[in-house]
Design a protein around this motif. Structure first.
Motif, mmCIF file in Angstrom:
data_model
loop_
_atom_site.group_PDB
_atom_site.id
_atom_site.type_symbol
_atom_site.label_atom_id
_atom_site.label_comp_id
_atom_site.label_asym_id
_atom_site.label_seq_id
_atom_site.Cartn_x
_atom_site.Cartn_y
_atom_site.Cartn_z
ATOM 1 N N GLN A 174 3.805 -41.281 -27.094
ATOM 2 C CA GLN A 174 3.346 -42.609 -27.450
ATOM 3 C C GLN A 174 2.744 -43.322 -26.239
ATOM 4 O OE1 GLN A 174 3.254 -44.047 -30.541
ATOM 5 N NE2 GLN A 174 3.806 -41.986 -31.220
ATOM 6 N N ALA A 175 1.750 -44.153 -26.514
ATOM 7 C CA ALA A 175 1.021 -44.856 -25.450
ATOM 8 C C ALA A 175 1.416 -46.328 -25.424
ATOM 9 C CB ALA A 175 -0.474 -44.705 -25.669
ATOM 10 N N ASP A 176 2.715 -46.610 -25.494
ATOM 11 C CA ASP A 176 3.201 -47.985 -25.586
ATOM 12 C C ASP A 176 2.673 -48.831 -24.431
ATOM 13 O OD1 ASP A 176 4.607 -47.193 -27.804
ATOM 14 O OD2 ASP A 176 6.514 -46.939 -26.745
ATOM 15 N N GLY A 177 2.058 -49.940 -24.761
ATOM 16 C CA GLY A 177 1.569 -50.884 -23.772
ATOM 17 C C GLY A 177 0.154 -50.634 -23.310
ATOM 18 N N PHE A 178 -0.376 -49.433 -23.524
ATOM 19 C CA PHE A 178 -1.736 -49.111 -23.114
ATOM 20 C C PHE A 178 -2.722 -49.406 -24.246
ATOM 21 C CE2 PHE A 178 0.746 -46.357 -20.296
ATOM 22 C CZ PHE A 178 0.129 -46.596 -19.070
ATOM 23 N N THR A 179 -3.958 -49.659 -23.864
ATOM 24 C CA THR A 179 -5.025 -49.826 -24.846
ATOM 25 C C THR A 179 -5.361 -48.467 -25.449
ATOM 26 O OG1 THR A 179 -5.904 -51.653 -23.535
ATOM 27 C CG2 THR A 179 -7.372 -50.681 -25.180
ATOM 28 N N THR A 180 -5.693 -48.430 -26.726
ATOM 29 C CA THR A 180 -6.082 -47.186 -27.378
ATOM 30 C C THR A 180 -7.502 -47.324 -27.930
ATOM 31 O OG1 THR A 180 -5.033 -47.900 -29.436
ATOM 32 C CG2 THR A 180 -3.723 -46.522 -27.959
ATOM 33 N N PRO A 181 -8.239 -46.234 -27.995
ATOM 34 C CA PRO A 181 -9.618 -46.285 -28.497
ATOM 35 C C PRO A 181 -9.668 -46.730 -29.957
ATOM 36 C CG PRO A 181 -9.259 -44.261 -27.270
ATOM 37 C CD PRO A 181 -7.913 -44.887 -27.469
ATOM 38 N N TYR B 281 -6.324 -48.063 -19.925
ATOM 39 C CA TYR B 281 -6.082 -46.827 -20.661
ATOM 40 C C TYR B 281 -5.260 -45.895 -19.782
ATOM 41 C CZ TYR B 281 -9.581 -48.374 -24.027
ATOM 42 O OH TYR B 281 -10.266 -49.078 -24.974
ATOM 43 N N ARG B 282 -4.474 -45.026 -20.405
ATOM 44 C CA ARG B 282 -3.526 -44.226 -19.638
ATOM 45 C C ARG B 282 -4.182 -43.114 -18.848
ATOM 46 N NH1 ARG B 282 1.666 -41.267 -22.392
ATOM 47 N NH2 ARG B 282 0.003 -40.069 -23.422
ATOM 48 N N ILE B 283 -5.227 -42.485 -19.390
ATOM 49 C CA ILE B 283 -5.793 -41.307 -18.739
ATOM 50 C C ILE B 283 -7.316 -41.358 -18.791
ATOM 51 C CG2 ILE B 283 -3.825 -39.788 -19.135
ATOM 52 C CD1 ILE B 283 -5.263 -38.746 -21.598
ATOM 53 N N SER C 272 -8.701 -42.274 -22.668
ATOM 54 C CA SER C 272 -7.853 -42.485 -23.832
ATOM 55 C C SER C 272 -6.468 -42.870 -23.341
ATOM 56 C CB SER C 272 -7.788 -41.225 -24.698
ATOM 57 O OG SER C 272 -7.058 -41.462 -25.889
ATOM 58 N N SER C 273 -5.538 -43.008 -24.280
ATOM 59 C CA SER C 273 -4.142 -43.238 -23.927
ATOM 60 C C SER C 273 -3.214 -42.274 -24.647
ATOM 61 C CB SER C 273 -3.734 -44.684 -24.237
ATOM 62 O OG SER C 273 -4.414 -45.590 -23.398
ATOM 63 N N GLN C 274 -3.653 -41.688 -25.752
ATOM 64 C CA GLN C 274 -2.886 -40.679 -26.479
ATOM 65 C C GLN C 274 -3.865 -39.757 -27.207
ATOM 66 O OE1 GLN C 274 -0.551 -42.043 -29.776
ATOM 67 N NE2 GLN C 274 0.748 -40.222 -29.814
ATOM 68 N N PRO C 275 -4.566 -38.868 -26.461
ATOM 69 C CA PRO C 275 -5.635 -38.085 -27.086
ATOM 70 C C PRO C 275 -5.152 -36.944 -27.963
ATOM 71 C CG PRO C 275 -5.423 -37.503 -24.798
ATOM 72 C CD PRO C 275 -4.509 -38.671 -25.012
#
Length: 346
Positions: free
Chosen positions: A27-34, A52-54, A219-222
């Protein structure tokens, strides 16, 4: 892709690290997602997106020396955020690491770098463009003409890149879906670089010319939580067409596939999941791993039925989270050269 380079897991919590290549499904909690329907802002979007996470700036090249020998080259800078907060200096949660490689028919040279963001050791600026980690750099007044440099214990390269076509946006206008559950990234490429320069190898310098392909993705959770790795192709055909395609391997033995057909003028056509078919034909023993290094790639929609063969089957990236990446030749309905990346075979 790319959809690439899960080495970012090095910088994620211990739980994600333990999950190996599947860790990007956390999960990408707190990060922006596309989100669908992205609106890109250039040159700003050539730079980093810390919310974004990555993220990565990922370049591969197929090259030829004066004697006709073939070479491959990779230069990659990854950014990973430890947390969704913004900080400065040593309080910045941004981590950078880089991979550089040169591949010949008989050897595969690899080097890896790590750095903290916020202290000047690594980073990216959009205009003028510069991506760097220590003394490695990819830079230019703009994104169309750049110089690239990297060194390792037994190799170095200094090359110039000149774009001969436009940027290409994958998926739906740059919104690239990676799973049936909806995980996605923002993804565009510059696949039209001409390249010239010098490789420095143990036997001495080699002048090279060729073509290069640069992928930008964030992304943050690709990945979904049931995906374990991917097989990604970037192929440039002699007739001027290009193909980017990938299949994401799922734990139930099925695949999620996607891709882009790129016309010589840069017109992009998004491929449906059933348009892109990649089937392994032969395995290689790579450090006691069975890795598929010969593939049949089919895109019936565009009459593509080709075999890709690794220049060097031992193109293993022996880095902190290892993967396979190397140049390939293309034969069949179309001929050409390209690159193959495979993750999750560790």
């Amino acid at each position: 892709m790319s959809v690439k380079a899960l080495v970012f897991l090095l910088c994620l919590p211990a739980m994600a690290w333990a999950q190996g290549f599947g860790g990007l499904g956390t999960q990408a909690d707190g990060f922006t997602t596309p989100r669908p329907n992205p609106v890109f802002d250039f040159p700003k979007d050539h730079g980093p997106h810390p919310d974004y996470r990555i993220e990565w700036w990922y370049l591969t090249a197929n090259m030829t020396g004066p004697d006709g020998a073939e070479y491959g080259l990779q230069w990659t800078l990854f950014r990973s955020a430890l947390a969704p907060e913004i900080g400065v200096g040593w309080t910045s949660p941004q981590i950078y690491f880089g991979h550089a490689a040169v591949t010949t028919k008989d050897a595969h040279y690899v080097s890896e770098r790590f750095a903290r963001g916020g202290i000047g050791q690594a980073g990216v600026t959009p205009a003028p463009f510069e991506a760097w980690i220590d003394d490695w750099h990819l830079k230019g007044d703009d994104f169309d003409t750049m110089q690239m440099h990297a060194t390792g214990p037994d190799f170095a390269y200094d090359v110039t890149l000149n774009a001969q076509g436009p940027l290409v946006f994958h998926g739906d206008g740059g919104f690239s879906v990676k799973s049936a559950k909806g995980q996605a990234s923002y993804y565009y490429s510059q696949p039209f670089y001409d390249l010239s320069g010098t490789l420095t190898l143990p036997d001495g310098p080699v002048s090279v010319t060729g073509t290069a392909w640069l992928d930008r993705e964030w992304s943050s959770q690709p990945l979904a939580d049931d995906q374990s790795g991917w097989d990604w192709f970037s192929l440039s055909f002699e007739d001027g067409n290009k193909l980017m395609g990938f299949r994401l391997r799922q734990t139930d033995g099925t695949f999620f596939a996607s891709g882009t057909w790129i016309a010589p003028d840069g017109t992009a056509t998004a491929l449906r999941p059933d348009d892109f078919i990649a089937s392994p034909l032969a395995l290689s023993d790579v450090g006691a791993r069975d890795v598929p290094t010969t593939w049949r790639v089919q895109v019936p929609r565009f009459n593509v039925d080709v075999t890709t063969t690794a220049l060097n089957p031992q193109s293993w990236m022996a880095v902190s989270l290892p993967y396979w990446e190397g140049p390939v030749t293309v034969q069949g309905s179309h001929t050409g050269r390209g690159y193959l990346e495979m993750t999750g075979y560790e």
